[in-house]
Design an enzyme around this catalytic site. Sequence first.
Site, PDB file in Angstrom:
ATOM      1  N   PRO A 130       2.399  25.484 -10.488  1.00 41.79           N
ATOM      2  CA  PRO A 130       1.581  24.837 -11.519  1.00 41.79           C
ATOM      3  C   PRO A 130       0.129  24.687 -11.058  1.00 41.79           C
ATOM      4  O   PRO A 130      -0.123  24.395  -9.888  1.00 41.79           O
ATOM      5  CB  PRO A 130       2.247  23.469 -11.714  1.00 41.79           C
ATOM      6  CG  PRO A 130       3.046  23.231 -10.478  1.00 41.79           C
ATOM      7  CD  PRO A 130       3.427  24.582  -9.939  1.00 41.79           C
ATOM      8  N   GLY A 134      -2.251  20.143  -7.064  1.00 44.49           N
ATOM      9  CA  GLY A 134      -2.253  19.916  -5.619  1.00 44.49           C
ATOM     10  C   GLY A 134      -1.160  20.653  -4.875  1.00 44.49           C
ATOM     11  O   GLY A 134      -0.823  20.286  -3.748  1.00 44.49           O
ATOM     12  N   GLY A 136      -1.332  24.063  -4.410  1.00 47.09           N
ATOM     13  CA  GLY A 136      -1.871  25.293  -3.839  1.00 47.09           C
ATOM     14  C   GLY A 136      -2.012  26.461  -4.781  1.00 47.09           C
ATOM     15  O   GLY A 136      -2.127  27.611  -4.333  1.00 47.09           O
ATOM     16  N   ALA A 140      -2.886  30.284  -3.653  1.00 48.28           N
ATOM     17  CA  ALA A 140      -1.768  31.231  -3.766  1.00 48.28           C
ATOM     18  C   ALA A 140      -2.149  32.412  -4.654  1.00 48.28           C
ATOM     19  O   ALA A 140      -1.833  33.568  -4.351  1.00 48.28           O
ATOM     20  CB  ALA A 140      -0.530  30.523  -4.311  1.00 48.28           C
ATOM     21  N   ASP A 181      -5.091  25.154   2.673  1.00 44.81           N
ATOM     22  CA  ASP A 181      -4.297  25.753   1.594  1.00 44.81           C
ATOM     23  C   ASP A 181      -4.130  27.254   1.824  1.00 44.81           C
ATOM     24  O   ASP A 181      -3.036  27.815   1.669  1.00 44.81           O
ATOM     25  CB  ASP A 181      -4.973  25.550   0.232  1.00 44.81           C
ATOM     26  CG  ASP A 181      -4.739  24.155  -0.319  1.00 44.81           C
ATOM     27  OD1 ASP A 181      -4.367  23.265   0.462  1.00 44.81           O
ATOM     28  OD2 ASP A 181      -4.948  23.964  -1.529  1.00 44.81           O
TER      29      ASP A 181
HETATM   30  O1  PMV Z   1      -5.424  19.940  -4.121  1.00 44.19           O
HETATM   31  P1  PMV Z   1      -5.155  21.062  -3.181  1.00 44.19           P
HETATM   32  O2  PMV Z   1      -3.750  21.518  -3.164  1.00 44.19           O
HETATM   33  O3  PMV Z   1      -6.106  22.193  -3.394  1.00 44.19           O
HETATM   34  O4  PMV Z   1      -5.428  20.505  -1.686  1.00 44.19           O
HETATM   35  C1  PMV Z   1      -6.723  20.153  -1.263  1.00 44.19           C
HETATM   36  C2  PMV Z   1      -6.702  19.636   0.134  1.00 44.19           C
HETATM   37  C3  PMV Z   1      -7.992  18.916   0.538  1.00 44.19           C
HETATM   38  O5  PMV Z   1      -7.798  18.452   1.878  1.00 44.19           O
HETATM   39  C4  PMV Z   1      -8.278  17.729  -0.359  1.00 44.19           C
HETATM   40  C5  PMV Z   1      -9.207  19.826   0.505  1.00 44.19           C
HETATM   41  C6  PMV Z   1      -9.225  20.877   1.602  1.00 44.19           C
HETATM   42  O6  PMV Z   1     -10.089  21.758   1.501  1.00 44.19           O
HETATM   43  O7  PMV Z   1      -8.434  20.820   2.556  1.00 44.19           O
END
Ligand code: PMV
Length: 358
Positions: A130, A134, A136, A140, A181
Amino acid sequence: MTERTDPRGAAASDERRPPQGDDASRGDGAVRSSLPRTGTGSATGKVILFGEHAVVYGQPAIAVPVAALTVQADVTAAADVSTLDSALYTGPIADVPARLRPTAVALDAALAALGTPDAPVFLRIRSDVPAERGVGSSAAVAAAVVGAVADLLGIRLDAERHHELVQVAERAAHGTPSGLDARAVRAPGPIWFRNGAVEPLAVASPLVFVIADTGVPGQTGDAVAAVRAQRVADPDATDRRIATLGGLADAARADLAGGDAASLGRHMTQAHAELGALGVGHPALDALADAALAAGALGAKLTGGGRGGCLIALASDADHAELLARALRDAGAADVWTTTVPAASVDAQPNTSVEKTE
Ligand code: PMV
């Protein structure tokens, strides 16, 4: 590394195929007709167990690939303009909506870096990760696109080169990505990440996590900017929180290595509180965390950028995970998945498995 069967029926992977160098592309923007008609690439979703946001400031983080949430990209040489076929948009790549710009950037970066900058292609993306939750999705999709372009051109990309191309797209998605990520969506198992360096993690006993989607789109870019602003407004308190989050990742690494699920869960719940104080929480995440803890979760925290997106809760075992999943649905979760992280030594890293909980 993902292994697959290419359109010609031979097993192929972007790191195992022999490099074809100048044979693969003319470097003049034209894709040779002798190339395979379709290049394919894939990657998985991921969850961050510890260290989101703090990782941007040099603290360590722990992430886990979610093997059953996959993205597949297929790239075919086209006659004139480049087009995209995806669930979110179908049409000329030049006209993609803003949220799909990073996908176009990944495609452009891969084509340019691999010697065919203006080659028109047809890009097809199929994803069950999805978006904006959060888990990825942006990394991905970029990783699958880069892999597909390399496969189309018959070029073997090493892990570092692949990572750098995904990072180009991640920068377009949210400014200053840590790279966590981009690493996690191609990792075979749990990873420890700090300042760009990645290593596999030992897990002494299997862990069952329940991932619950608030249904509220997370805004990683905004959340990262909010932490940056808070650091300017109140540097001491913000840096203390960031250091605390890093300390929790350190403690969690020991919990994983020692098989101490109860301690791991407590550290998750502490991290959730620290992330809330950092300004990246959301009432819907708090409501799901409360519901998980009331249903006996060993711990619960937001995962990823926050301000919406997903919660991750630690169950005591698979049966308890079913109960937790029901409790989270009853509390309003839009979607729920159960993910098992198997025990692993650092030498042998099996994939995590995941089941969608209906
Ligand atoms: O929201 P996501 O799954 O893209 O995770 C972001 C992770 C953070 O630490 C907030 C940003 C990063 O660049 O690591």
